[in-house]
Design an enzyme around this catalytic site. Structure first.
Site, PDB file in Angstrom:
ATOM      1  N   HIS A  86      33.375   8.081   3.135  1.00 21.46           N
ATOM      2  CA  HIS A  86      32.928   9.479   3.183  1.00 21.46           C
ATOM      3  C   HIS A  86      32.907  10.086   1.780  1.00 21.46           C
ATOM      4  CE1 HIS A  86      32.252  13.377   5.006  1.00 21.46           C
ATOM      5  NE2 HIS A  86      33.225  13.876   4.258  1.00 21.46           N
ATOM      6  N   GLY A 111      -3.340  -6.980   2.263  1.00 15.80           N
ATOM      7  CA  GLY A 111      -2.742  -8.277   2.567  1.00 15.80           C
ATOM      8  C   GLY A 111      -2.931  -9.255   1.426  1.00 15.80           C
ATOM      9  N   ALA A 164       0.826  -1.205   0.000  1.00  9.34           N
ATOM     10  CA  ALA A 164       0.000   0.000   0.000  1.00  9.34           C
ATOM     11  C   ALA A 164       0.860   1.255   0.000  1.00  9.34           C
ATOM     12  CB  ALA A 164      -0.935  -0.003   1.208  1.00  9.34           C
ATOM     13  N   LEU A 165       1.846   1.313   0.893  1.00 10.27           N
ATOM     14  CA  LEU A 165       2.666   2.513   1.008  1.00 10.27           C
ATOM     15  C   LEU A 165       3.590   2.684  -0.189  1.00 10.27           C
ATOM     16  CD1 LEU A 165       3.580   2.665   4.800  1.00 10.27           C
ATOM     17  CD2 LEU A 165       1.547   3.455   3.607  1.00 10.27           C
ATOM     18  N   GLU A 166       4.107   1.587  -0.715  1.00  9.38           N
ATOM     19  CA  GLU A 166       4.971   1.691  -1.898  1.00  9.38           C
ATOM     20  C   GLU A 166       4.184   2.193  -3.109  1.00  9.38           C
ATOM     21  OE1 GLU A 166       8.333  -1.754  -0.962  1.00  9.38           O
ATOM     22  OE2 GLU A 166       6.567  -2.274  -2.157  1.00  9.38           O
TER      23      GLU A 166
END
Length: 547
Positions: free
Chosen positions: A524, A345, A255-257
């Protein structure tokens, strides 16, 4: 025939077994013949087994000592010795042509076995279907990641101007098997299946062994209008038109994706949430991912469940009316959308493949199949892998790994089992969330607050500084067990979460401690170095259990 080495204790054990059974066997002592090394190399190519003993009975490869002893224990050795073994059509039939099923079948075929794969995609209520490859390739991980990347590029184009790029925004774009049968498989006997193709023709096949890899399909709501007017992730990537104003129902990673990349493409998106975001994941991280989405155009309608979907106007897209009720009050919500995407789901595809006729036990509540640590069901010759396993990860790489290792154990004498502990994963929300190990809630439950040390840090990725966006929205934390200082949970919210999490996932598998992270030099400038420089130095004094 036993290929042996005269000094090997495992070879002696097998030869003693055959003497005890009063079975005459042809023994080839590889260490006592001139071309023994060549024999062993040839056996490796034939069977995938490089160790001795290597046992064959009536042209059937048994394997090494453990496999021979197991065959003696379960009675199959006696069947082979007496010539009673049934002549099956195949050595292995795999039911399901997704990532796990294909990995298992290719591995078994590569080991010289006669393998069949049966795969049939039942069309969605909207008529969407696809070919071989399963959910991941066709309607899951692959198209999802590509659409997520497309949405990220939209943000990157805006950032590019801040880096000095000038451009015209007018752009153009558009949105080794032995046998494969496109048919629906159903057991009719423990060693026999019926395969029904799309024209209804039935064919029957037998096999010595079976692997169930049928996967899952999206769950519907069971309310008026859901199957008639809504879509799922199975349909989304095959839409021939722009979905327009979209309501996503659910708070799962799917759902969120989906909601995230649709908003990133410039659409009006609302996510309807019944209770919490990303159930099963660390809730601190889940809520931070949700807050980021909310700050970038995704609307959330919380503590609501839909009760009815109605069509106001047909079209591509049309117009739909959604009625929902609050889970906390008597309030009713009504809204209009062009598309309603259900992502609440998924259900295991195990209820219509005749498992009862094969005697396979299934959890009646969720359709999942209990297996032992070798993916073996209660029926010895039937195994299961992937999303249909009870209590295991529902992830493509897990299914692939389990499938390969299963084939090697069955046909190459391997003993290596799939390890389901500390599996790294990433949720591709607009700000990506990667994790490995325990959530904070689970760690508190297992170890208690007094035995945990939690370190965390917010950070600002360098690439976000020039466009001046999302200052300190990224976040990372590690959860340590005070008893031995091992890192038992890793959580990262930021760019390239999958790439960052993969390395730390390997470290956790190796038992990395807080001290080892402290002395590890970071690269870095990267986001990953934040884990070493900032997170490890910022302890949360009193971690509170999130309920």
């Amino acid at each position: 025939m036993v290929f042996s080495k005269s000094y090997c204790p495992f070879c002696i054990k097998v030869k003693d077994l055959f003497k005890e059974l009063q079975v005459d066997c042809n023994v080839v002592e590889l260490d006592l013949i001139e071309d023994g090394t060549n024999y062993q190399e040839m056996l490796l190519q034939m069977t995938g087994q490089k160790t001795v003993p290597n046992v064959f009975i009536n042209k059937t490869h048994i394997g090494g000592c453990d496999k021979t002893m197991q065959a003696h224990k379960d009675g199959s050795l006696q069947q082979l010795l007496s010539g009673e073994k049934e002549n099956y059509d195949y050595d292995l039939i795999v039911i399901g042509g997704g990532s796990g099923g294909l990995a298992c079948s290719k591995e078994a075929a590569g080991l010289g076995k006669k393998v069949m794969v049966l795969d049939y995609v039942v069309p969605t209520p909207k008529g969407t279907t696809w070919g071989l490859g399963g959910t991941c390739v066709n309607v899951g991980c692959i198209p999802k990641k590509l659409m997520h990347q497309t949405a990220l590029l939209s943000t990157a184009l805006k950032d590019a101007r801040k880096f000095g790029w000038e451009f015209d925004e007018k752009g153009e774009g558009s949105t080794g098997l032995r046998s494969y049968v496109n048919a629906y498989a159903e057991f009719v006997e423990p060693h026999k299946i019926k395969a029904t193709n799309k024209r209804g023709k039935e064919t029957f096949y037998t096999s010595e062994r079976f692997v169930l890899a049928t996967g899952e399909r999206p769950r519907y709501l069971g309310i008026p209008g859901d199957k008639e007017y809504c879509i799922t992730s199975d349909d989304l990537f095959y839409l021939p038109h722009c979905p327009g104003k979209t309501l996503v129902i659910g708070a799962s990673y799917v759902a969120l994706e989906c909601g995230g990349f649709l908003a990133g493409l410039g659409l009006d998106v609302t996510v309807m949430v019944r209770s919490i975001l990303l159930r099963g994941f660390d809730q601190d991280m889940a809520n931070r991912a949700g807050e980021y989405m909310e700050g970038h155009g995704v609307k959330f309608l919380r503590q609501y469940v839909p009760t009815k979907i109605e069509e106001l106007e047909a079209g591509t897209p049309g117009r739909l009316k959604v009625t929902a009720k609050s889970t906390e009050t008597d309030e009713i919500f009504e809204g209009e959308y062009n598309t309603v995407l259900i992502a609440v789901g998924r259900d295991a595809c195990t209820d219509k493949i005749g498992l009862d006729k094969a005697g396979v036990k299934v959890n009646a509540k969720n359709g999942k199949i209990p297996v032992n640590d070798e993916e073996q069901t209660n029926v010895p010759h039937i195994h299961a892998i992937g999303d249909i396993l009870e209590g295991k990860w529902e992830l493509t790489p897990v299914a692939i790994q389990a499938g390969k290792l299963l084939a090697r154990r069955l046909y190459a004498g391997s003993k290596l089992k799939c390890d389901y502990v500390n599996v790294p994963t990433t949720v591709f929300t607009p700000l990506e969330y990667g994790s490995c190990g325990l959530s904070e809630e689970r760690a508190l439950e297992l170890y208690g607050e007094e035995n945990l040390e939690i370190y965390h840090s917010q950070f600002w990725p360098l690439e976000f500084t020039v466009p001046g966006r999302d200052n300190n929205k990224s976040y990372a934390k590690i959860i340590c067990n005070k008893l031995d200082n091992r890192v038992i949970g890793f959580h990262y919210l930021g760019p390239n979460a999958g790439e960052v999490t993969q390395g730390f996932g390997a470290a956790i598998k190796c038992g990395v401690t807080k001290e080892l992270l402290d002395v590890t030099i970071g690269i870095h400038p990267t986001c990953a170095e934040v884990i070493l420089l900032s997170v490890c130095g910022n302890r949360i004094k009193d971690p509170e259990k999130v309920v």
